[in-house]
Write an enzyme that holds these catalytic residues in place. Structure first.
Site, PDB file in Angstrom:
ATOM      1  N   LYS A 132       0.852  -1.191   0.000  1.00 17.88           N
ATOM      2  CA  LYS A 132       0.000   0.000   0.000  1.00 17.88           C
ATOM      3  C   LYS A 132       0.880   1.229   0.000  1.00 17.88           C
ATOM      4  CE  LYS A 132      -4.488   0.866   0.335  1.00 17.88           C
ATOM      5  NZ  LYS A 132      -5.569  -0.086  -0.002  1.00 17.88           N
TER       6      LYS A 132
HETATM    7  N1  GLU Z   1      -7.389   0.034  -3.052  1.00 19.19           N
HETATM    8  C1  GLU Z   1      -8.144  -1.150  -3.284  1.00 19.19           C
HETATM    9  C2  GLU Z   1      -8.178  -2.029  -2.042  1.00 19.19           C
HETATM   10  O1  GLU Z   1      -7.986  -1.556  -0.939  1.00 19.19           O
HETATM   11  C3  GLU Z   1      -7.710  -1.892  -4.543  1.00 19.19           C
HETATM   12  C4  GLU Z   1      -6.295  -2.372  -4.544  1.00 19.19           C
HETATM   13  C5  GLU Z   1      -5.829  -2.938  -5.880  1.00 19.19           C
HETATM   14  O2  GLU Z   1      -6.625  -3.036  -6.791  1.00 19.19           O
HETATM   15  O3  GLU Z   1      -4.660  -3.276  -5.950  1.00 19.19           O
HETATM   16  O4  GLU Z   1      -8.459  -3.189  -2.109  1.00 19.19           O
END
Ligand code: GLU
Length: 442
Positions: A132
């Protein structure tokens, strides 16, 4: 003296984490979002008879990077921003997870979100680890040019960390397809050719996948549909409430409305509205596109933001930010199903209260996994250079979500535990299995 030091630490920690930290009941110590995910992990790990030292290895983030990003602002001044990228796990595949642009981003939050990504990818059984990123900024108050320069600087500074086989970002709160385009373009400069598979959630014309923008909400709808079948709840007679009307909240709500759910409460950052006869979600989407707020929607009256959480409905969808349902307010939740569209909306203490009160919580690492699942499909399509129809994407998403829901349900039933702990147990087992096979140089 000890007390004074503790109070001092608590104050500065609170300032650091701001929104991410809620006050612990009966103590002055703040609780971080990262603490929450660690507690969830520990509760599941205790039920698994696994090597404790290996559990310790897979529990903590592998790599956390902090960057200081100088950006030229439109008025000619320079401003320093702080950015983060955390790779929690690369055991099952490249680190995968979004990048958040928000004023309250902190390392604590990004580490927690990265850990949830590891468990989420394992729950839906896609070959990714968890990562993240985030930048402390307020995208609402920045021009497009400033946002572009900030994004490009972030990617340039972390260019050796990212890569289609290493770490693949995506949208999260405050970012979307446009930011992903700049991301892909900046990264591609390194290889002198377009590298679409380095990032997901791109515009369709740049190699994005059909169905990606609706995927998280579609996954929420599918989880609720499966949960309703399990509880024998007739969705055509069910009512709902949604906190947060961004991409996840709005899509979840209109897809559930298509299945017959009547939404009586909706909120967004500007406020909350209520209509006992039901709010037409499609009309509300239009209203929000025009006015930037749910307020003023014809036929609905303004209520207090938290009324959305306490509404007497069958399905509550928290689809905003972390730490919304806490030890202080969990007893006021009256829904039968809490479907976590957001990451981390329920604290571990609140979880205990909801479970005791018979509320079925569909945990974030299952409920909102539709987004990363279609991100995986996008990455696959980029690598094979062939694109699927929207029906094909949705069919594959349904297959993955339904399988994950029933895997989690089975694990929870076998171990007489909540869906959250069941989901963690399943995910931890899948990660450990890989670590056992590969050894620890993963
Ligand atoms: N931000 C989204 C989540 O928390 C998608 C993450 C992604 O597609 O890699 O799952």
């Amino acid at each position: 003296m000890a007390k004074a030091a503790r109070v001092k630490k608590s104050k500065s920690a609170r300032k650091l984490h701001s929104r991410n930290v809620v006050q612990r009941k009966n103590t002055s110590l703040p609780m971080s979002v990262f603490d929450n995910v660690m507690k969830q992990f520990d509760a599941a790990a205790r039920k698994l008879k696994l090597d404790k030292s290996l559990l310790e290895f897979i529990k903590v983030p592998r790599r956390s990077t902090i960057v200081k990003l100088p950006v030229r602002m439109d008025d000619g001044s320079y401003k320093m921003f702080t950015g983060y990228r955390v790779q929690h796990s690369i055991a099952r595949g490249p680190a995968k997870g979004g990048v958040r642009f928000h004023p309250d981003v902190s390392l604590d939050e990004v580490q927690a979100l990265a850990a949830w990504m590891t468990w989420k990818c394992a729950v839906v059984n896609i070959p990714f680890g968890g990562g993240k990123g985030g930048i402390i900024c307020d995208p609402q108050k920045m021009s497009e040019g400033e946002l572009e320069r900030l994004t490009r600087r972030y990617v340039a500074d972390l260019i050796d960390i990212f890569g289609p086989d290493n770490d693949i970002p995506a949208p999260d709160v405050g970012t979307g397809p446009k930011v992903m385009s700049w991301f892909m373009d900046t990264y591609s400069m390194k290889d002198y050719h377009a590298v679409p598979s380095v990032v997901t959630g791109k515009p369709i014309t740049l190699g994005g996948s059909l169905g990606r923008s609706e995927a998280t909400g579609r996954g929420v709808m599918l989880s609720v549909r499966e949960a309703a079948k399990y509880l024998k709840l007739d969705l055509t007679k069910a009512t709902g409430s949604v906190q947060g009307f961004g991409n996840v909240g709005s899509v979840s709500a209109y897809l559930l409305q298509d299945l017959g759910v009547k939404f009586t409460h909706v909120s967004d950052v500007t406020g909350a509205i209520y209509n006992p006869d039901g709010i037409d979600i499609y009309a509300l989407v239009k209203h929000v596109a025009e006015t930037k707020s749910v307020l003023g929607f014809p036929g609905a009256r303004k209520v207090r933001p938290n009324d959305v959480l306490y509404a007497k409905v069958d399905i509550l969808i928290p689809a905003a930010l972390e730490n919304q349902i806490t030890a202080t307010n969990a007893h006021r939740v009256r829904a039968k199903i809490v479907a976590e569209g957001a990451n981390g909306p329920t604290t571990p203490e609140a979880d205990t209260i909801l479970n005791k009160n018979g509320v079925l919580v569909i945990p974030d690492i299952l409920c909102n996994a539709g987004g990363v699942t279609v991100s995986y499909f996008e990455w696959v399509q980029n690598r094979i250079g062939y694109f699927w129809s929207e029906e094909e994407v949705n069919r594959r998403l349904e297959e993955k979500m339904v399988a994950a829901f029933h895997d989690v349900l089975r694990t929870s039933k076998e171990n007489r535990t909540s869906l959250r702990i069941g989901a963690f147990m399943l995910a931890i087992t899948r990660v450990i299995e890989v670590v056992h096979l590969r050894g620890i140089y993963s």
